[in-house]
Write a protein that holds these residues in place. Structure first.
Motif, short mmCIF file in Angstrom:
data_model
loop_
_atom_site.label_atom_id
_atom_site.label_comp_id
_atom_site.label_asym_id
_atom_site.label_seq_id
_atom_site.Cartn_x
_atom_site.Cartn_y
_atom_site.Cartn_z
N UNK A 1 -7.09 -8.94 -4.55
CA UNK A 1 -6.17 -8.79 -5.67
C UNK A 1 -4.74 -8.43 -5.29
N UNK A 2 -4.42 -8.41 -3.99
CA UNK A 2 -3.08 -8.02 -3.54
C UNK A 2 -2.18 -9.23 -3.39
N UNK A 3 -1.10 -9.26 -4.15
CA UNK A 3 -0.11 -10.31 -3.95
C UNK A 3 0.45 -10.17 -2.54
N UNK A 4 0.58 -11.28 -1.79
CA UNK A 4 1.08 -11.19 -0.41
C UNK A 4 2.60 -11.02 -0.36
N UNK A 5 3.04 -9.78 -0.58
CA UNK A 5 4.46 -9.42 -0.53
C UNK A 5 4.60 -8.09 0.20
N UNK A 6 5.84 -7.68 0.43
CA UNK A 6 6.19 -6.36 0.94
C UNK A 6 5.47 -5.99 2.24
N UNK A 7 5.62 -6.79 3.29
CA UNK A 7 4.98 -6.44 4.56
C UNK A 7 5.65 -5.25 5.23
N UNK A 8 4.84 -4.47 5.92
CA UNK A 8 5.36 -3.39 6.75
C UNK A 8 4.52 -3.35 8.02
N UNK A 9 5.16 -3.52 9.17
CA UNK A 9 4.43 -3.59 10.44
C UNK A 9 4.54 -2.26 11.17
N UNK A 10 3.43 -1.86 11.79
CA UNK A 10 3.32 -0.55 12.45
C UNK A 10 2.50 -0.72 13.72
N UNK B 1 -0.64 -3.13 13.22
CA UNK B 1 -1.16 -3.30 11.86
C UNK B 1 -0.05 -3.80 10.94
N UNK B 2 -0.44 -4.63 10.00
CA UNK B 2 0.48 -5.08 8.96
C UNK B 2 -0.06 -4.64 7.62
N UNK B 3 0.68 -3.78 6.96
CA UNK B 3 0.34 -3.32 5.60
C UNK B 3 1.14 -4.15 4.61
N UNK B 4 0.55 -4.51 3.50
CA UNK B 4 1.27 -5.31 2.53
C UNK B 4 0.59 -5.22 1.17
N UNK B 5 1.30 -5.70 0.15
CA UNK B 5 0.65 -5.83 -1.14
C UNK B 5 1.55 -5.54 -2.32
N UNK C 1 4.62 1.83 3.53
CA UNK C 1 5.37 2.29 4.71
C UNK C 1 4.51 3.32 5.44
N UNK C 2 4.39 3.16 6.76
CA UNK C 2 3.54 4.06 7.55
C UNK C 2 4.35 4.75 8.64
N UNK C 3 4.14 6.06 8.80
CA UNK C 3 4.64 6.78 9.96
C UNK C 3 3.51 7.63 10.53
N UNK D 1 -1.24 12.60 12.73
CA UNK D 1 -1.64 12.30 11.36
C UNK D 1 -0.84 11.10 10.86
N UNK D 2 -1.50 10.33 10.01
CA UNK D 2 -0.88 9.12 9.47
C UNK D 2 -0.39 9.39 8.05
N UNK D 3 0.91 9.24 7.87
CA UNK D 3 1.54 9.45 6.57
C UNK D 3 1.82 8.07 5.98
N UNK D 4 1.07 7.73 4.94
CA UNK D 4 1.21 6.42 4.31
C UNK D 4 1.94 6.59 2.99
N UNK D 5 3.03 5.84 2.85
CA UNK D 5 3.88 5.95 1.66
C UNK D 5 3.91 4.62 0.93
N UNK D 6 4.21 4.67 -0.34
CA UNK D 6 4.26 3.45 -1.16
C UNK D 6 5.13 3.69 -2.39
N UNK D 7 5.48 2.59 -3.05
CA UNK D 7 6.29 2.68 -4.26
C UNK D 7 5.42 2.57 -5.51
#
Length: 310
Positions: free
Chosen positions: A132-141, A149-153, A192-194, A199-205
């Protein structure tokens, strides 16, 4: 004591830009934003670079739609990364609404952080809607163990895929899957990942990108694959400063626990959805290792030179 250092001011770069990714390449700060305009006009990418976070120079049209055979509009949300001496530039194009349309997340490659970038595949890397994730907003880490890893959606769903070492093809996870759903509560888009102190801090809008309530939230995990339980919002509108604050990147000063958030926001004087500007402010952690809410400023940040003691 008064701080007499020059500051960047906000917006940190001139013009309407959004969705900034932030990187350090070759001992220099970089901002890679979306050109904020109607979809038919979003046909190129500029980049900005600085040696001190205060003075920024523009690298124009580092990637143009004429060099992407499958794209025709709505190029946005770039996320570049360096590996093996090359720069891989992930981006979304065409804003596809179904699997019957051509578009999704593409990759361009260059030998330099300022491009020119050229299409690496001649087609999108991810061109279908999974979980169900539209393939937009990639973030590579890239993690410390060199796994990429590539986070997106979009549409309220977030996926992560594993990139092979060539950075232009998808790998598989230990369970054999390619697309893993890691959607946290209230996720909308803009992952967005840092990583900090293992520890992994995962952020999103959250919220709608065109409205005043766009914002950023986050979760923490022991794994880059989550689960990411939502902790709370860290960036949102301020009636004294701006609205529509979201979709961001983060810079850490190498070797220091010093962090900066680069994000877009809408000036109080603007109602046009595309009138977004890129800003920079400090990002702090409290003693519980949580991210403190961001204080949006007009001053921006003080001068910072990589490799220099402050």
């Amino acid at each position: 004591m008064t701080n007499n250092k020059p500051t960047s001011g906000n917006p940190v770069i001139p013009g309407w830009y959004a969705d900034p990714e932030a990187r350090i390449f070759n001992n220099r700060f970089w901002i890679y934003p979306t050109y904020s305009a109607p979809y038919k006009e979003q046909t190129f990418f500029d980049a900005f670079y600085s040696d001190n976070l205060v003075e920024w120079e523009k690298a124009e049209r580092i990637l143009d739609i004429k060099d992407i055979s499958w794209a025709d509009k709505a190029m946005w949300a770039p996320s570049p990364i360096e590996r093996n001496g090359k720069y891989y530039y992930f981006f979304a194009a065409n804003d596809i609404q179904s699997n019957n349309e051509l578009g999704g997340i593409g990759i361009a490659v260059s030998d330099q952080p300022h491009g020119p970038f050229k299409d690496a595949l001649g087609k999108p890397l991810i061109d279908k809607i999974h979980h169900g994730a539209q393939p937009i907003d990639p973030h590579v880490f890239i993690d410390n163990d060199n796994n990429a890893y590539l986070y997106y959606g979009g549409w309220g769903q977030c996926n992560v895929v594993k990139l092979n070492t060539d950075m232009i093809s998808l790998g598989t996870f230990d369970d054999g899957s390619v697309y893993k759903d890691i959607t946290p509560n209230f996720f909308v888009e803009g992952p967005c990942m840092i990583k900090r102190k293992n520890k992994y801090y995962f952020m999103w809008s959250e919220g709608g990108w065109g409205g005043p309530d766009y914002s950023v939230a986050y979760g923490i995990s022991e794994s880059p694959l989550g689960p990411f339980n939502r902790v709370g919002k860290i960036l949102e509108k301020d009636p004294k400063v701006a609205t529509g604050a979201g979709h961001h990147g983060v810079i850490q000063i190498p070797g220091k626990d010093e962090w900066y958030i680069i994000y877009h926001r809408r000036p109080l004087s603007e109602t046009n959805a595309n009138h977004r500007e890129v800003c920079i402010d400090r990002l702090y952690f409290n003693k519980e290792e949580e991210i403190q809410p961001i204080e949006m400023t007009f001053e921006g940040v003080s001068e910072c030179v990589l490799g220099a003691d402050k």
